[in-house]
Design a protein around this motif. Structure first.
Motif, PDB file in Angstrom:
ATOM      1  N   SER A 183      -7.995  -3.586   8.704  1.00 13.07           N
ATOM      2  CA  SER A 183      -8.851  -4.186   7.681  1.00 13.07           C
ATOM      3  C   SER A 183      -9.872  -3.190   7.132  1.00 13.07           C
ATOM      4  O   SER A 183     -10.344  -3.349   6.015  1.00 13.07           O
ATOM      5  CB  SER A 183      -9.557  -5.424   8.230  1.00 13.07           C
ATOM      6  OG  SER A 183     -10.404  -5.074   9.292  1.00 13.07           O
ATOM      7  N   LEU A 184     -10.203  -2.160   7.907  1.00 12.85           N
ATOM      8  CA  LEU A 184     -11.265  -1.255   7.463  1.00 12.85           C
ATOM      9  C   LEU A 184     -10.751   0.083   6.935  1.00 12.85           C
ATOM     10  O   LEU A 184     -11.507   0.873   6.396  1.00 12.85           O
ATOM     11  CB  LEU A 184     -12.254  -0.987   8.604  1.00 12.85           C
ATOM     12  CG  LEU A 184     -13.116  -2.186   8.980  1.00 12.85           C
ATOM     13  CD1 LEU A 184     -13.957  -1.887  10.201  1.00 12.85           C
ATOM     14  CD2 LEU A 184     -13.997  -2.583   7.816  1.00 12.85           C
ATOM     15  N   TYR A 185      -9.461   0.351   7.105  1.00 19.25           N
ATOM     16  CA  TYR A 185      -8.986   1.619   6.551  1.00 19.25           C
ATOM     17  C   TYR A 185      -7.677   1.469   5.785  1.00 19.25           C
ATOM     18  O   TYR A 185      -7.617   1.756   4.591  1.00 19.25           O
ATOM     19  CB  TYR A 185      -8.840   2.679   7.643  1.00 19.25           C
ATOM     20  CG  TYR A 185      -8.440   4.012   7.082  1.00 19.25           C
ATOM     21  CD1 TYR A 185      -9.325   4.724   6.288  1.00 19.25           C
ATOM     22  CD2 TYR A 185      -7.170   4.536   7.308  1.00 19.25           C
ATOM     23  CE1 TYR A 185      -8.955   5.926   5.716  1.00 19.25           C
ATOM     24  CE2 TYR A 185      -6.801   5.749   6.747  1.00 19.25           C
ATOM     25  CZ  TYR A 185      -7.689   6.448   5.951  1.00 19.25           C
ATOM     26  OH  TYR A 185      -7.327   7.639   5.387  1.00 19.25           O
ATOM     27  N   TYR A 186      -6.650   0.979   6.426  1.00 17.53           N
ATOM     28  CA  TYR A 186      -5.364   0.924   5.732  1.00 17.53           C
ATOM     29  C   TYR A 186      -4.605  -0.320   6.121  1.00 17.53           C
ATOM     30  O   TYR A 186      -4.326  -0.485   7.284  1.00 17.53           O
ATOM     31  CB  TYR A 186      -4.540   2.170   6.059  1.00 17.53           C
ATOM     32  CG  TYR A 186      -3.373   2.343   5.143  1.00 17.53           C
ATOM     33  CD1 TYR A 186      -3.559   2.811   3.852  1.00 17.53           C
ATOM     34  CD2 TYR A 186      -2.091   2.015   5.559  1.00 17.53           C
ATOM     35  CE1 TYR A 186      -2.483   2.960   2.992  1.00 17.53           C
ATOM     36  CE2 TYR A 186      -1.019   2.169   4.702  1.00 17.53           C
ATOM     37  CZ  TYR A 186      -1.221   2.639   3.425  1.00 17.53           C
ATOM     38  OH  TYR A 186      -0.163   2.782   2.587  1.00 17.53           O
TER      39      TYR A 186
ATOM     40  N   ALA B  87       0.836  -1.198   0.000  1.00 17.32           N
ATOM     41  CA  ALA B  87       0.000   0.000   0.000  1.00 17.32           C
ATOM     42  C   ALA B  87       0.871   1.248   0.000  1.00 17.32           C
ATOM     43  O   ALA B  87       0.622   2.207  -0.752  1.00 17.32           O
ATOM     44  CB  ALA B  87      -0.923  -0.001   1.216  1.00 17.32           C
ATOM     45  N   GLU B  88       1.931   1.258   0.818  1.00 14.61           N
ATOM     46  CA  GLU B  88       2.840   2.409   0.856  1.00 14.61           C
ATOM     47  C   GLU B  88       3.502   2.619  -0.504  1.00 14.61           C
ATOM     48  O   GLU B  88       3.659   3.745  -0.967  1.00 14.61           O
ATOM     49  CB  GLU B  88       3.919   2.192   1.927  1.00 14.61           C
ATOM     50  CG  GLU B  88       3.480   2.539   3.332  1.00 14.61           C
ATOM     51  CD  GLU B  88       2.979   3.960   3.458  1.00 14.61           C
ATOM     52  OE1 GLU B  88       3.720   4.887   3.106  1.00 14.61           O
ATOM     53  OE2 GLU B  88       1.831   4.149   3.890  1.00 14.61           O
ATOM     54  N   ALA B  89       3.918   1.495  -1.136  1.00 16.38           N
ATOM     55  CA  ALA B  89       4.575   1.597  -2.435  1.00 16.38           C
ATOM     56  C   ALA B  89       3.619   2.208  -3.462  1.00 16.38           C
ATOM     57  O   ALA B  89       4.013   3.055  -4.267  1.00 16.38           O
ATOM     58  CB  ALA B  89       5.050   0.220  -2.893  1.00 16.38           C
ATOM     59  N   THR B  90       2.344   1.793  -3.416  1.00 19.35           N
ATOM     60  CA  THR B  90       1.372   2.327  -4.367  1.00 19.35           C
ATOM     61  C   THR B  90       1.176   3.820  -4.142  1.00 19.35           C
ATOM     62  O   THR B  90       1.153   4.607  -5.098  1.00 19.35           O
ATOM     63  CB  THR B  90       0.036   1.589  -4.221  1.00 19.35           C
ATOM     64  OG1 THR B  90       0.289   0.189  -4.201  1.00 19.35           O
ATOM     65  CG2 THR B  90      -0.898   1.911  -5.359  1.00 19.35           C
ATOM     66  N   HIS B  91       1.065   4.230  -2.872  1.00 21.21           N
ATOM     67  CA  HIS B  91       0.955   5.668  -2.579  1.00 21.21           C
ATOM     68  C   HIS B  91       2.158   6.421  -3.123  1.00 21.21           C
ATOM     69  O   HIS B  91       2.020   7.488  -3.730  1.00 21.21           O
ATOM     70  CB  HIS B  91       0.870   5.887  -1.062  1.00 21.21           C
ATOM     71  CG  HIS B  91      -0.520   5.805  -0.516  1.00 21.21           C
ATOM     72  ND1 HIS B  91      -1.482   6.737  -0.802  1.00 21.21           N
ATOM     73  CD2 HIS B  91      -1.104   4.899   0.285  1.00 21.21           C
ATOM     74  CE1 HIS B  91      -2.618   6.404  -0.190  1.00 21.21           C
ATOM     75  NE2 HIS B  91      -2.409   5.284   0.475  1.00 21.21           N
ATOM     76  N   ALA B  92       3.355   5.857  -2.891  1.00 19.54           N
ATOM     77  CA  ALA B  92       4.580   6.541  -3.341  1.00 19.54           C
ATOM     78  C   ALA B  92       4.594   6.691  -4.857  1.00 19.54           C
ATOM     79  O   ALA B  92       5.016   7.726  -5.377  1.00 19.54           O
ATOM     80  CB  ALA B  92       5.818   5.776  -2.865  1.00 19.54           C
ATOM     81  N   LEU B  93       4.116   5.663  -5.581  1.00 18.11           N
ATOM     82  CA  LEU B  93       4.090   5.743  -7.044  1.00 18.11           C
ATOM     83  C   LEU B  93       3.130   6.828  -7.504  1.00 18.11           C
ATOM     84  O   LEU B  93       3.453   7.631  -8.399  1.00 18.11           O
ATOM     85  CB  LEU B  93       3.677   4.393  -7.647  1.00 18.11           C
ATOM     86  CG  LEU B  93       4.727   3.283  -7.594  1.00 18.11           C
ATOM     87  CD1 LEU B  93       4.142   1.970  -8.089  1.00 18.11           C
ATOM     88  CD2 LEU B  93       5.944   3.662  -8.429  1.00 18.11           C
TER      89      LEU B  93
END
Lengths: 383, 307
Positions: free
Chosen positions: B212-215, A222-228
């Motif tokens: 599970s519900l936000y991040y 998720a962090e990697a996707t945000h960074a991209l």
């Protein structure tokens, strides 16, 4: 973590099953005894096939694609399927495979994760010469590896090339992104194919890659996707075990996505362009049919779009008409055969020549399975 | 290209990462602080976190309300903490061994009952857009703050105040520092520790619901990847202080965003090293602040691994 484990040394297990057999016969009669009978007797009834997955079977990704294939095998006549999910690439997988062989009577195993091959399959295969070990993605080499082991894989890089073609028609920032797990050859080929697909539309496009270092690490993905997205990428694809997080985060940030492993269009219906999917059902039913008919399975099995090993998700609503036309044309071209993604003149992103003028590598070329570079235009490093 | 921040993207990503990633770590470490201040260690919070993530997600899928999910996750966490507390209240039971058993039980239960909820999509917890003043989409996205993050900060402040200046806080500290003194005051240490463990479990459950519900915002079996264990270890790093837990959680969240952010601006060599940054940092701080001549500052007196 595996759901259950059983002992691994042959001695005590034999005693155990004999004791179980006696106890079963005495107390419950024939029915109970049947389930405790040792392997050779049980195996006469039909073929038992074992599938091992490194993650959960319904991860919207790699493991789900294999489980869909296993389900197709399950529907076949005279075949019993045993499955185990969440098996780590450690000694656990050896124990799980031995338990499938000794307790369930499996004679054909599909350990589906890359890291299961060396040393785990290589340790067990010589010990169980009657069992066939079919490994996904590993490089089985004649003479070097056991004859009862084999490897199969699909040319999914072509699917990422097509993802790139769709991405090239959709990107406005001319910057596309790739969330990658580890810099192994298959991942590198996917990254390179994705960019070269996009560059076949617009040669000015660049691709930013971020490696997470692990096959499944939800928060880091998720962090990697945000960074991209923060870096300006507006089309994102990935090569991790479960693309669900990447697809959801990218769509949530307003970027478009190319799918991978399985169809993720239901997670982002408007922003999903297309996806490179596995079609293991075809591969597995073919191999099981061959085994049932007493025919050998080749040790080295490969196939692409034309052979039905991989397929593309239907194009999403965001792909413009020009993109649809080019996508279909390139797809037909690939299916015809003779199509090369890596062709010269081509440099890697360090400036070294990887293909000279006139040189072209077909998808079947084993050189590609040893890829160790990122092509020019990919922003990232392999280490 | 417009909106290209260059190297400014890195500090921005670290701030954004700190806000996004830190919340579950914060909740688990607050819960563990509470439990350890009462003189007991609950190593099972990783299991509680995963169980909270699963129950929260499942409830949100079934009811359509993410806040109901948070409530159920807190309840499930409290029940799990209560179980740990009750088992440890029996004589000659080692709380660390029970904690490890609870961790395995929690993840096992969550995986088993969570199977049908991997595919369906649950409604997410809403985010509060605090970045509306900025024209940069990167800043707006980084400052999308979830209410649970703010609640976590408030809880850290409230816990610090309650431990320092209220009667229940004093009772908790007495029980944690000396069982004998607590008995002499007429308190029931086992009861108070069980209550503290249950409350700590509720915190961890809420942390799970955030996952599970936000991040990252979906339920799957790899959702936690050890964050609960790390948060338990952070309590020592934070010296059993709720305020320090907040800093530690922010530090870990921000450091976790460093690796991807550096790669996104083109610093691509050695990303494995950047991913190890939070752990190297922790090790450094622990070495710098430890002393061979005295016990760890701030450690509750009854906390022991040999009990």
């Amino acid at each position: 973590m595996p759901l259950f484990q059983t002992g691994s040394t042959p001695g005590p297990r034999c005693t155990l099953s004999r004791r179980d057999l006696l106890r079963g016969t005495a107390a419950l009669g024939g029915a109970a005894a049947l389930s405790a009978l040792p392997r050779p007797l049980r195996a006469q009834g039909g073929l038992t096939v074992g599938f091992l997955y490194v993650g959960p079977r319904d991860d919207f990704g790699y493991n789900q694609s294999h489980a869909i294939g296993a389900a197709a095998v399950k529907a076949m006549e005279g075949v019993t399927v045993v499955e185990e999910e969440n098996v780590p690439e450690t000694n656990d997988v050896q124990q799980s495979m031995e338990s499938m062989i000794n307790l369930d009577g499996a004679t054909l195993l599909f350990p589906t994760s890359f890291g299961y091959f060396d040393p785990h399959i290589l340790t067990l295969a010589p010990r169980y010469p009657d069992v066939r070990f079919e490994h996904c993605g590993g490089l089985w080499t004649e003479g070097k590896h056991p004859a009862n082991a084999g490897s199969y894989f699909g040319y999914i890089g072509m699917g990422q090339f097509l993802n790139g073609v769709a991405a090239g028609h959709v990107t406005k920032s001319r910057k596309i992104g790739f969330v990658a797990a580890k810099p192994i050859p298959q991942v590198l080929l996917n990254i390179n194919s994705f960019l070269l697909g996009a560059r076949s539309v617009d040669p000015a496009i660049t691709c930013q890659v971020i490696f997470t270092g692990e096959w499944s690490l939800a928060v880091k993905e998720a962090e990697a996707t945000h960074a991209l997205v923060d870096a300006g990428c507006d089309v994102i694809t990935c090569h991790v075990d479960g693309p669900k997080v990447v697809v959801e985060v990218a769509a949530g940030r307003g970027a478009f996505v190319g799918g991978y492993h399985a169809d993720q269009s239901s997670l982002a219906p408007r922003q999903y362009l297309t996806g490179a999917e596995w079609n293991w059902a075809k591969v597995y039913t073919d191999m099981v049919t061959a085994t049932l008919n007493g025919q050998p399975i080749p040790n080295f099995v490969r196939g692409g779009l034309a052979e039905g090993f991989i397929k593309m998700s239907p194009l999403g609503p965001a792909v413009p008409d020009a993109g649809r036309a080019q996508f279909e044309a390139v797809k037909a071209d690939i299916e015809k055969g003779g199509f090369s993604v890596i062709k010269g003149p081509l440099k890697d992103n360090q400036g070294n020549l990887v293909a000279t003028e006139g040189q072209a590598f077909l998808e079947t070329d084993p050189v590609l399975e040893g890829m160790g570079y990122l092509v020019e235009g990919v922003i990232g490093a392999t280490s | 290209m417009e909106n290209d921040l260059g190297l400014w993207a890195v500090p921005l990503a670290v701030v954004g990462g700190a806000i996004r990633v830190s919340t579950p770590i914060l909740f688990v470490s607050l819960g563990e602080t509470l439990t350890e201040r009462s003189g007991r260690i609950n190593l099972g919070l990783e299991g509680t976190l995963v169980l909270g993530a699963m129950t929260g997600y499942a409830t949100a899928v079934l009811t359509g309300s993410p806040w109901a999910g948070v409530a159920v996750a807190a309840l499930a966490g409290a029940l799990f903490g209560l179980l740990h507390g009750l088992i440890c209240s029996m004589g000659r039971v080692n709380d660390i061994a029970v904690g490890i058993a609870m961790m395995l039980l929690g993840t096992g239960l969550a995986f088993y009952f969570g199977k049908p909820y991997i595919q369906p999509a649950a409604p997410d917890l809403p985010a509060i857009p605090l970045g509306g003043w900025s024209s940069l989409p990167q800043v707006r996205s980084a400052l999308n703050v979830n209410a649970l993050f703010l609640i976590g900060i408030a809880a850290a402040l409230a816990l610090a105040w309650a431990l320092r200046s209220t009667r229940p806080g004093l009772i908790l500290r007495v029980v944690g520092d000396s069982t004998d003194a607590a008995r002499a005051m007429g308190l029931n240490p086992a009861l108070i520790r069980t209550g503290a463990t249950a409350l700590g479990g509720a915190f961890a459950g809420i942390g799970g619901a955030y996952l599970s519900l936000y991040y990252p915002g979906s339920w799957n079996e790899g959702i936690s990847s050890g964050q609960g264990l790390m948060a338990v270890a952070l309590v020592i790093f934070a010296r059993w202080s709720p305020i320090n837990c907040l800093w530690a959680a922010l530090l870990f969240g921000g450091a976790g965003a460093l690796g991807p952010a550096l790669q996104s601006v083109g610093v691509t060599q050695g990303y494995y090293l950047f991913y190890a940054a939070p752990y190297v940092l922790t090790l450094g701080v622990l070495i710098a602040t430890s002393s061979p001549s005295r016990a760890l500052a701030g450690a509750p007196g009854e906390l022991s691994i040999t009990k």
